[in-house]
Design a protein around this motif. Structure first.
Motif, short mmCIF file in Angstrom:
data_model
loop_
_atom_site.label_atom_id
_atom_site.label_comp_id
_atom_site.label_asym_id
_atom_site.label_seq_id
_atom_site.Cartn_x
_atom_site.Cartn_y
_atom_site.Cartn_z
N GLY A 178 7.05 5.44 90.69
CA GLY A 178 6.36 6.49 91.41
C GLY A 178 6.02 7.63 90.48
N VAL A 179 4.77 8.06 90.50
CA VAL A 179 4.31 9.16 89.65
C VAL A 179 3.82 10.28 90.56
N VAL A 180 4.58 11.39 90.62
CA VAL A 180 4.22 12.54 91.45
C VAL A 180 3.57 13.55 90.52
N ASP A 181 2.24 13.66 90.59
CA ASP A 181 1.57 14.44 89.56
C ASP A 181 0.14 14.78 90.01
N SER A 182 -0.71 15.11 89.04
CA SER A 182 -2.05 15.59 89.33
C SER A 182 -3.05 14.48 89.62
N GLY A 183 -2.61 13.23 89.58
CA GLY A 183 -3.49 12.10 89.84
C GLY A 183 -3.54 11.16 88.66
N ILE A 184 -4.61 10.37 88.57
CA ILE A 184 -4.72 9.38 87.51
C ILE A 184 -6.17 8.98 87.33
N ASP A 185 -6.53 8.66 86.10
CA ASP A 185 -7.84 8.07 85.81
C ASP A 185 -7.66 6.56 85.84
N LEU A 186 -8.08 5.94 86.95
CA LEU A 186 -7.86 4.51 87.15
C LEU A 186 -8.58 3.66 86.11
N CYS A 187 -9.65 4.18 85.52
CA CYS A 187 -10.46 3.39 84.60
C CYS A 187 -9.91 3.38 83.17
N HIS A 188 -8.92 4.19 82.88
CA HIS A 188 -8.43 4.24 81.51
C HIS A 188 -7.79 2.91 81.14
N ASN B 92 -11.91 8.46 88.33
CA ASN B 92 -11.10 9.54 87.76
C ASN B 92 -10.63 10.46 88.88
N PHE B 93 -9.38 10.30 89.29
CA PHE B 93 -8.78 11.11 90.33
C PHE B 93 -7.83 12.14 89.73
N ASP B 94 -8.16 12.65 88.57
CA ASP B 94 -7.26 13.56 87.86
C ASP B 94 -8.05 14.62 87.12
N SER B 95 -8.34 15.74 87.79
CA SER B 95 -9.13 16.79 87.16
C SER B 95 -8.35 17.54 86.08
N LEU B 96 -7.01 17.56 86.19
CA LEU B 96 -6.20 18.24 85.19
C LEU B 96 -5.87 17.35 84.00
N GLY B 97 -5.73 16.06 84.24
CA GLY B 97 -5.40 15.12 83.16
C GLY B 97 -3.92 14.93 82.94
N HIS B 98 -3.10 15.77 83.55
CA HIS B 98 -1.65 15.73 83.34
C HIS B 98 -1.04 14.42 83.84
N GLY B 99 -1.40 14.02 85.04
CA GLY B 99 -0.84 12.80 85.63
C GLY B 99 -1.22 11.55 84.86
N THR B 100 -2.45 11.52 84.37
CA THR B 100 -2.90 10.37 83.56
C THR B 100 -2.04 10.24 82.31
N CYS C 81 5.43 14.91 69.16
CA CYS C 81 4.29 14.68 70.04
C CYS C 81 4.25 13.22 70.53
N VAL C 82 3.62 12.97 71.66
CA VAL C 82 3.43 11.65 72.23
C VAL C 82 1.94 11.35 72.33
N ARG C 83 1.56 10.11 72.04
CA ARG C 83 0.18 9.71 72.24
C ARG C 83 -0.01 9.39 73.72
N THR C 84 -0.93 10.08 74.37
CA THR C 84 -1.14 9.90 75.80
C THR C 84 -2.62 9.68 76.11
N PRO C 85 -2.91 8.92 77.17
CA PRO C 85 -4.31 8.70 77.55
C PRO C 85 -4.95 9.96 78.08
N MET C 86 -6.24 10.11 77.82
CA MET C 86 -7.01 11.26 78.28
C MET C 86 -7.82 10.89 79.52
N ALA C 87 -7.63 11.62 80.60
CA ALA C 87 -8.42 11.39 81.80
C ALA C 87 -9.89 11.69 81.53
#
Length: 640
Positions: free
Chosen positions: A183-193, A232-240, A515-521
């Motif tokens: 479960g990810v409780v956050d700003s959303g997710i970019d499903l296409c990444h 893209n359901f993540d305008s902030l990018g944090h959840g992605t 630092c961590v490599r993370t996907p960009m929404a």
């Protein structure tokens, strides 16, 4: 009957006053302009979130305490890496003892590195036949190396010089999180990444629930959204970014994402917990929940409503992992012990925020002053005032229905030098002071607790203070900034420290986060991210591996496994402590029954492997500003 306060409403009417209870409840409800929700405590001890316009009168009569939602903030980003760090200055030689089939990679900064011995290939992909691998470092100044390993875990006894643990060993457990829900409780997710794409082309996201619209998307609908490019359901990018880190660790786990409203509150998070627990029960599968957000308002002792909610839902196969916070380098907590006369709490403010004081062992009167203008409140009193161009809302509640202690809460947008004067009026109260402010606009000038390592104790945020969560701090783990470079292998400067107000050690463990490599929404690429927001999903991923092996583990069992296997080095020191908890998160194969063979991905060049060579301070600053737009915006009432 007690008067309304900024925390909520205590209802103590006689049974015949049921109508009065409902009217008071509705008065509190209609006074809250930014939310349609209230957090409530029922007579039987349960907590929940209600909409008064949709709740029956009979249900309202069973409410004994109400509390308006508190704005929460996503925690800044930090860094992630693996294996060990080696630090030095000038020319240097050292060796690592390797095993047959071991695969190493080396990242360097500030030095040229050559090697000889038991391994062949390039520094980014060394294949070892077993035996010593010798390194020669050429440098005229400070340098740093990160050595990553697949096929065998590296321990300090394998390295001929001082080294510091960074990695989790997840790739060598043989587990991938199969059949586990995350479960990810956050700003959303970019499903296409592509980070969320399975080898067969399907999505790793099993469900996406948008809390603001009350709409749920199942996997079939998600696949349709991806096919249409509307994903893209993540305008902030944090959840992605958060979900991407979990996917590095537990690549076969299914994600259940709850998208919070942009102006999120703790009530939203509590509703997300309800949704996720119901989903876990419906599907009959174990779930770990990642929470990379928090706030600095409340008793910090496990009795707040959100902490009670977690305890209410926690159980076998349902484990919550929470970021400790990013306030370790800020003076946002202070303590005054055994107040027998008076004391002053001095604060510097550049904007609006909350000064939240909790006291026990006696009672006190509080006085808030801006220059010569002051406002005071004794226990049971609620006051508001306007001092020139700023406003103050002050409540002194004793006893609090949450824990029986006193709570003096001050909401203000006054700037400059502020003072809270405390006067003991009964007993010798101990006082804990918490500061929570928009854009880090407030900080204590006295009574803070220096930890001796450049940070401050007591800065752990709610709900990481819950006894029913795994709380996670961050270590500096790569070269994305000068500060992370200098601090490599040690606690990240921003990582919040314990203890909780009731004296418990927090965090339980730390993990790579700087630092961590993370996907960009919104992009098909990655960036370097920093914060306990990103060390936390590292540990959530480890919990998913444990739940794959034993779906019935509860939070206490998971805590025992993580703390007993945590790595200790000279940076960590004696454990437990309030910087590193019990040490650096790590899972040896024996801690994950059935493990022992390489996981098949996440090797020297896999996602989350370290890198951070392209970190951009400008990008970090811009992202930080964007994330902080979701921080608390308290409504300040002005006196007409």
């Amino acid at each position: 009957m007690r008067s309304q306060n900024s925390q909520g409403l205590l209802i103590t009417s006689a049974p015949s006053g049921g109508l009065l209870k409902i009217l008071l409840f509705l008065l509190l409800f209609v006074s809250i302009s930014f939310s349609q929700k209230l957090k409530v405590l029922y007579e039987d001890g349960r907590v929940g979130v209600v909409d008064a316009t949709k709740t029956s009168l009979n249900a309202l009569q069973r409410v004994v305490y109400t509390e308006k939602p508190i704005r929460v903030k996503y925690l800044d980003q930090l860094v992630y890496s693996s294996s060990v760090a080696i630090r030095g200055s000038g020319p240097f030689n050292f060796s690592i003892n390797t095993s047959p089939g071991q695969n190493l990679s080396v990242l360097s900064a500030g030095a040229s590195v050559s090697f000889s011995g038991a391994c062949s290939g390039g520094l980014d992909n060394l294949f070892c036949s077993g035996g010593p691998l010798n390194f020669n470092v050429s440098s005229s100044s400070d340098w740093r190396l990160i050595v990553q390993s697949v096929g065998k875990n590296i321990f300090l006894s394998d390295v001929s010089t001082t080294a510091y643990y960074l990695g989790t060993g997840a790739v060598n457990t043989g587990r991938t999180g199969r059949n586990v829900l995350v479960g990810v409780v956050d700003s959303g997710i970019d499903l296409c990444h592509p980070a969320f794409k399975k080898p067969d082309g399907s999505s790793k996201v099993l469900f996406l629930y948008d809390l603001a619209t009350n709409r749920e998307y199942n996997r079939q609908q998600i696949q349709s959204l991806i096919a249409s490019g509307n994903c893209n359901f993540d305008s902030l990018g944090h959840g992605t970014s958060v979900a991407g880190v979990i996917s590095y660790i537990a690549r076969d786990a299914d994600l259940v994402v709850v998208k919070l409203p942009d102006q999120m509150t703790d009530a939203d998070v509590m509703q997300a917990f309800d949704y996720l627990r119901n989903k876990k029960d419906q599907l009959g599968r174990p779930m770990v929940v990642n929470v990379s957000l928090g706030y600095n308002v409340g008793p910090h002792d496990g009795t707040s409503l959100i902490e009670r909610k977690i305890a209410q839902l926690s159980g076998p196969g349902f484990v919550v992992v929470v970021a400790n916070g990013n306030d370790g380098g800020r003076r946002v907590y202070g303590r005054i012990g055994a107040l027998s006369g008076s004391a002053s709490v001095d604060i510097y403010s550049q904007g609006e925020g909350v000064i939240d004081l909790w006291y026990s062992g006696g009672t006190l009167r509080g006085e808030f002053c801006v220059g010569s203008s002051c406002l005071s409140a004794s226990p049971g009193e609620s006051k508001t005032a306007s001092f020139g161009g700023c406003s103050v809302d002050m409540k002194n509640v004793y006893p609090s229905p949450l824990n029986g202690d006193g709570n003096l809460r001050i909401e203000t947008n006054c700037t400059g030098d502020l003072t809270v004067r405390l006067y003991s009026i009964g007993g010798t109260p101990r006082v804990d002071v918490y500061i929570f402010s928009l854009f880090d606009a407030m900080e204590l000038k006295n009574h803070f607790l220096d930890d001796g390592f450049g940070g401050y104790l007591g800065t752990v945020l709610v709900p990481a203070t819950s006894p029913k969560v795994i709380s996670v701090g961050a270590i500096s783990s790569s070269f994305c900034s000068q500060r992370s470079y200098q601090n490599l292998g040690f606690i990240a400067p921003f990582s919040s420290r314990g203890p909780t107000r009731d004296g418990r050690i927090k965090p339980e463990v730390v993990a790579a986060g700087h630092c961590v490599r993370t996907p960009m929404a919104g992009f098909q690429s990655y960036r370097d991210s920093a914060g306990t927001s990103f060390s936390t999903p590292v540990v959530a991923g480890l919990v998913a591996l444990l739940l794959e092996s034993n779906p019935n583990l509860d939070v206490d069992a998971v805590r025992n496994i993580l703390t007993s296997n945590a790595l200790r080095d000279s940076a960590v020191g004696n454990v437990p402590n309030n910087l590193y908890g019990w040490g650096k998160a790590f899972l040896p194969p024996e801690a994950v029954p059935g493990g022992g063979s390489p996981g098949g991905s996440g090797g020297s060049s896999g996602g989350g492997g370290g890198g951070c060579n392209s970190a951009s301070p400008d990008l970090y600053t811009a992202l930080l500003a964007l994330v902080l737009t979701a921080v608390l915006r308290k409504r300040i009432r002005r006196v007409l």
